[in-house]
Design a protein around this motif. Structure first.
Motif, PDB file in Angstrom:
ATOM      1  N   GLY A 165       0.891  -1.198   0.039  1.00 24.65           N
ATOM      2  CA  GLY A 165      -0.132  -0.003   0.086  1.00 24.65           C
ATOM      3  C   GLY A 165       0.777   1.390  -0.045  1.00 24.65           C
ATOM      4  N   MET A 166       1.317   1.714   1.064  1.00 20.76           N
ATOM      5  CA  MET A 166       2.112   2.728   1.076  1.00 20.76           C
ATOM      6  C   MET A 166       3.475   2.482   1.067  1.00 20.76           C
ATOM      7  SD  MET A 166       3.134   5.899   2.683  1.00 20.76           S
ATOM      8  CE  MET A 166       2.003   6.566   3.622  1.00 20.76           C
ATOM      9  N   LEU A 167       4.287   2.840   0.201  1.00 20.41           N
ATOM     10  CA  LEU A 167       5.594   2.291  -0.197  1.00 20.41           C
ATOM     11  C   LEU A 167       6.428   2.861   0.583  1.00 20.41           C
ATOM     12  CD1 LEU A 167       6.382   2.068  -4.082  1.00 20.41           C
ATOM     13  CD2 LEU A 167       6.044   0.288  -2.381  1.00 20.41           C
ATOM     14  N   ARG A 168       7.295   2.028   1.200  1.00 25.26           N
ATOM     15  CA  ARG A 168       8.893   2.771   2.014  1.00 25.26           C
ATOM     16  C   ARG A 168       9.785   2.923   0.927  1.00 25.26           C
ATOM     17  NH1 ARG A 168       9.552  -1.136   6.213  1.00 25.26           N
ATOM     18  NH2 ARG A 168       9.054  -2.540   4.575  1.00 25.26           N
ATOM     19  N   VAL A 169      10.413   4.065   0.673  1.00 21.15           N
ATOM     20  CA  VAL A 169      11.444   4.111  -0.314  1.00 21.15           C
ATOM     21  C   VAL A 169      12.535   4.540   0.336  1.00 21.15           C
ATOM     22  CG1 VAL A 169      11.975   5.149  -2.477  1.00 21.15           C
ATOM     23  CG2 VAL A 169       9.624   4.778  -2.086  1.00 21.15           C
ATOM     24  N   ALA A 170      13.823   4.089   0.417  1.00 24.34           N
ATOM     25  CA  ALA A 170      15.241   4.446   0.866  1.00 24.34           C
ATOM     26  C   ALA A 170      15.687   5.042  -0.140  1.00 24.34           C
ATOM     27  CB  ALA A 170      15.828   3.297   1.394  1.00 24.34           C
ATOM     28  N   THR A 171      16.520   6.107  -0.018  1.00 23.05           N
ATOM     29  CA  THR A 171      17.165   6.781  -1.058  1.00 23.05           C
ATOM     30  C   THR A 171      18.153   7.970  -0.640  1.00 23.05           C
ATOM     31  OG1 THR A 171      16.674   7.958  -3.353  1.00 23.05           O
ATOM     32  CG2 THR A 171      15.426   8.582  -1.505  1.00 23.05           C
ATOM     33  N   ALA A 187       3.947  12.020  -9.085  1.00 22.14           N
ATOM     34  CA  ALA A 187       3.656  12.258 -10.186  1.00 22.14           C
ATOM     35  C   ALA A 187       2.562  10.885 -10.876  1.00 22.14           C
ATOM     36  CB  ALA A 187       4.783  12.138 -11.603  1.00 22.14           C
ATOM     37  N   ARG A 188       2.887   9.700 -10.147  1.00 24.95           N
ATOM     38  CA  ARG A 188       2.014   8.549 -10.475  1.00 24.95           C
ATOM     39  C   ARG A 188       0.847   8.173  -9.196  1.00 24.95           C
ATOM     40  NH1 ARG A 188       6.465   8.790 -12.383  1.00 24.95           N
ATOM     41  NH2 ARG A 188       6.856   7.588 -14.381  1.00 24.95           N
ATOM     42  N   GLY A 189       0.901   9.386  -8.364  1.00 28.88           N
ATOM     43  CA  GLY A 189      -0.159   9.201  -7.483  1.00 28.88           C
ATOM     44  C   GLY A 189      -0.001   8.138  -6.341  1.00 28.88           C
ATOM     45  N   ARG A 190       1.277   7.677  -6.353  1.00 26.73           N
ATOM     46  CA  ARG A 190       1.697   6.650  -5.325  1.00 26.73           C
ATOM     47  C   ARG A 190       1.902   7.238  -3.819  1.00 26.73           C
ATOM     48  NH1 ARG A 190       3.167   0.734  -5.744  1.00 26.73           N
ATOM     49  NH2 ARG A 190       2.417   0.426  -3.648  1.00 26.73           N
ATOM     50  N   PRO A 191       1.200   6.705  -2.936  1.00 27.50           N
ATOM     51  CA  PRO A 191       1.630   7.486  -1.903  1.00 27.50           C
ATOM     52  C   PRO A 191       2.966   6.505  -1.146  1.00 27.50           C
ATOM     53  CG  PRO A 191      -0.393   5.969  -1.375  1.00 27.50           C
ATOM     54  CD  PRO A 191       0.193   5.937  -2.978  1.00 27.50           C
ATOM     55  N   GLY A 242      14.870  -4.845   5.533  1.00 31.62           N
ATOM     56  CA  GLY A 242      13.756  -4.512   5.834  1.00 31.62           C
ATOM     57  C   GLY A 242      13.090  -3.174   6.380  1.00 31.62           C
ATOM     58  N   LEU A 243      14.096  -2.151   5.921  1.00 33.21           N
ATOM     59  CA  LEU A 243      13.775  -0.808   6.300  1.00 33.21           C
ATOM     60  C   LEU A 243      12.885  -0.312   5.212  1.00 33.21           C
ATOM     61  CD1 LEU A 243      14.741   1.982   8.069  1.00 33.21           C
ATOM     62  CD2 LEU A 243      16.500   2.015   6.403  1.00 33.21           C
ATOM     63  N   ALA A 244      13.097  -0.832   3.857  1.00 34.95           N
ATOM     64  CA  ALA A 244      12.151  -0.159   3.020  1.00 34.95           C
ATOM     65  C   ALA A 244      11.646  -1.099   1.762  1.00 34.95           C
ATOM     66  CB  ALA A 244      13.064   0.866   2.208  1.00 34.95           C
ATOM     67  N   ASP A 245      10.337  -0.884   1.263  1.00 34.29           N
ATOM     68  CA  ASP A 245      10.091  -1.879   0.241  1.00 34.29           C
ATOM     69  C   ASP A 245      10.991  -1.658  -1.257  1.00 34.29           C
ATOM     70  OD1 ASP A 245       7.694  -2.553   1.762  1.00 34.29           O
ATOM     71  OD2 ASP A 245       7.226  -0.470   1.545  1.00 34.29           O
ATOM     72  N   CYS A 246      11.622  -0.420  -1.565  1.00 38.71           N
ATOM     73  CA  CYS A 246      12.365  -0.490  -2.847  1.00 38.71           C
ATOM     74  C   CYS A 246      13.264   0.887  -2.424  1.00 38.71           C
ATOM     75  CB  CYS A 246      11.497  -0.008  -3.869  1.00 38.71           C
ATOM     76  SG  CYS A 246      10.546   1.520  -3.822  1.00 38.71           S
ATOM     77  N   ILE A 247      14.280   0.940  -3.364  1.00 41.03           N
ATOM     78  CA  ILE A 247      15.182   2.118  -3.316  1.00 41.03           C
ATOM     79  C   ILE A 247      14.977   2.888  -4.572  1.00 41.03           C
ATOM     80  CG2 ILE A 247      16.618   0.801  -1.801  1.00 41.03           C
ATOM     81  CD1 ILE A 247      18.665   0.445  -4.201  1.00 41.03           C
ATOM     82  N   VAL A 248      15.559   4.112  -4.371  1.00 41.45           N
ATOM     83  CA  VAL A 248      15.870   4.997  -5.752  1.00 41.45           C
ATOM     84  C   VAL A 248      17.129   5.515  -5.704  1.00 41.45           C
ATOM     85  CG1 VAL A 248      15.188   7.349  -6.622  1.00 41.45           C
ATOM     86  CG2 VAL A 248      13.290   5.979  -5.966  1.00 41.45           C
ATOM     87  N   ASP A 249      17.852   4.689  -6.332  1.00 39.92           N
ATOM     88  CA  ASP A 249      19.439   5.108  -6.345  1.00 39.92           C
ATOM     89  C   ASP A 249      19.954   5.036  -7.544  1.00 39.92           C
ATOM     90  OD1 ASP A 249      21.713   5.646  -4.914  1.00 39.92           O
ATOM     91  OD2 ASP A 249      22.166   3.314  -4.462  1.00 39.92           O
ATOM     92  N   LEU A 250      21.266   5.214  -7.687  1.00 41.32           N
ATOM     93  CA  LEU A 250      22.126   5.232  -9.148  1.00 41.32           C
ATOM     94  C   LEU A 250      22.697   4.020  -9.372  1.00 41.32           C
ATOM     95  CD1 LEU A 250      24.875   7.958  -8.843  1.00 41.32           C
ATOM     96  CD2 LEU A 250      22.738   7.984 -10.030  1.00 41.32           C
ATOM     97  N   VAL A 251      22.400   3.556 -10.613  1.00 38.40           N
ATOM     98  CA  VAL A 251      23.073   2.167 -11.145  1.00 38.40           C
ATOM     99  C   VAL A 251      24.277   2.795 -12.298  1.00 38.40           C
ATOM    100  CG1 VAL A 251      22.615   0.304 -12.243  1.00 38.40           C
ATOM    101  CG2 VAL A 251      21.126   1.084 -10.726  1.00 38.40           C
TER     102      VAL A 251
END
Ligand code: PRP
Length: 213
Positions: free
Chosen positions: A110-116, A128-132, A149-158
């Motif tokens: 539901g609510m995404l936890r994003v580490a970044t 922009a995608r309306g995602r909480p 288990g701190l986040a569901d996904c990350i936004v990072d450099l590859v």
């Protein structure tokens, strides 16, 4: 007294930035590079370099402490600094991505936890995608967050993809591509037009030569 001060991002971009500058005839003496000095002059004495953390390059340039800077687009997207960006450099090529543990579907959460390290880029992307989302800001080693288990996904450099791979993560979506940029302080661009114009011309030529080879 050097004509121009150039802020160079330390880390992943630094070696390529200095090689490009050397190709443009702006050579930093090797003894200065092997030292721990954070401000050095080039061999001609025309340029002074300051080596700072990537996120600090826009700060030094916006405040006019440095006239120009070399930094990744990733940092500029995250920064709100008001800078000119006259030149795209073919160095430091990487992508800014959303990544998660292999087999994890983000649509289940539901609510995404994003580490970044990029809270603005991440918030804008999901906004922009309306995602909480709950943005969890970290300073590095972001790939650990989903593993522990701190986040569901990350936004990072590859860059090579090795860090993701070795930590069992997969790219879900590419948000942006990034390469190095030459950034210039607005006032310097007017007041030091000749020196900045000749630096831009020399860098452009050096980049084109590198591209041909
Ligand atoms: C960056 C990025 C990834 C890694 C990607 O981190 O945050 O962790 O490099 O590179 P790769 O795809 O080639 O493996 P950086 O080296 O800047 O260190 P940090 O994690 O401490 O921020």
């Amino acid at each position: 007294m050097p004509e121009l001060t150039i802020a160079v991002a330390k880390g992943r971009l630094q070696a390529e930035a200095l090689a490009l500058l050397a190709g443009a005839g702006v050579a930093v003496p090797s003894d200065a590079l092997s030292s721990r000095r954070l401000a050095v002059e080039d061999e001609s004495g025309r340029y002074r370099f300051i080596f700072v953390k990537p996120a600090d390059v826009p700060v030094y340039v916006e405040h006019g402490i440095a006239d120009c800077g070399i930094v990744g687009r990733d940092i500029l997207l995250e920064s709100e600094a008001d800078l000119l960006q006259p030149l795209t450099l073919a160095i430091g090529r990487c992508s800014i991505v959303v990544a998660a543990l292999t087999g994890v579907s983000l649509s289940d959460a539901g609510m995404l936890r994003v580490a970044t390290k990029y809270p603005r880029i991440a918030a804008a992307h999901f906004g922009a995608r309306g995602r909480p989302v709950e943005i969890i800001e970290l300073s590095g080693s972001v790939e650990l967050a989903p593993l522990l288990g701190l986040a569901d996904c990350i936004v990072d450099l590859v860059e090579t993809g090795r860090t993701l791979r070795e930590n069992g993560l997969n790219v879900i979506e590419v948000i942006n591509e990034s390469t190095g940029r030459l950034v210039v302080n607005r006032a310097s661009y007017q007041l030091k037009a000749e020196a900045i114009g000749s630096l831009i011309g020399a860098l452009d030529l050096a980049a084109a030569k590198e591209f041909e080879s």
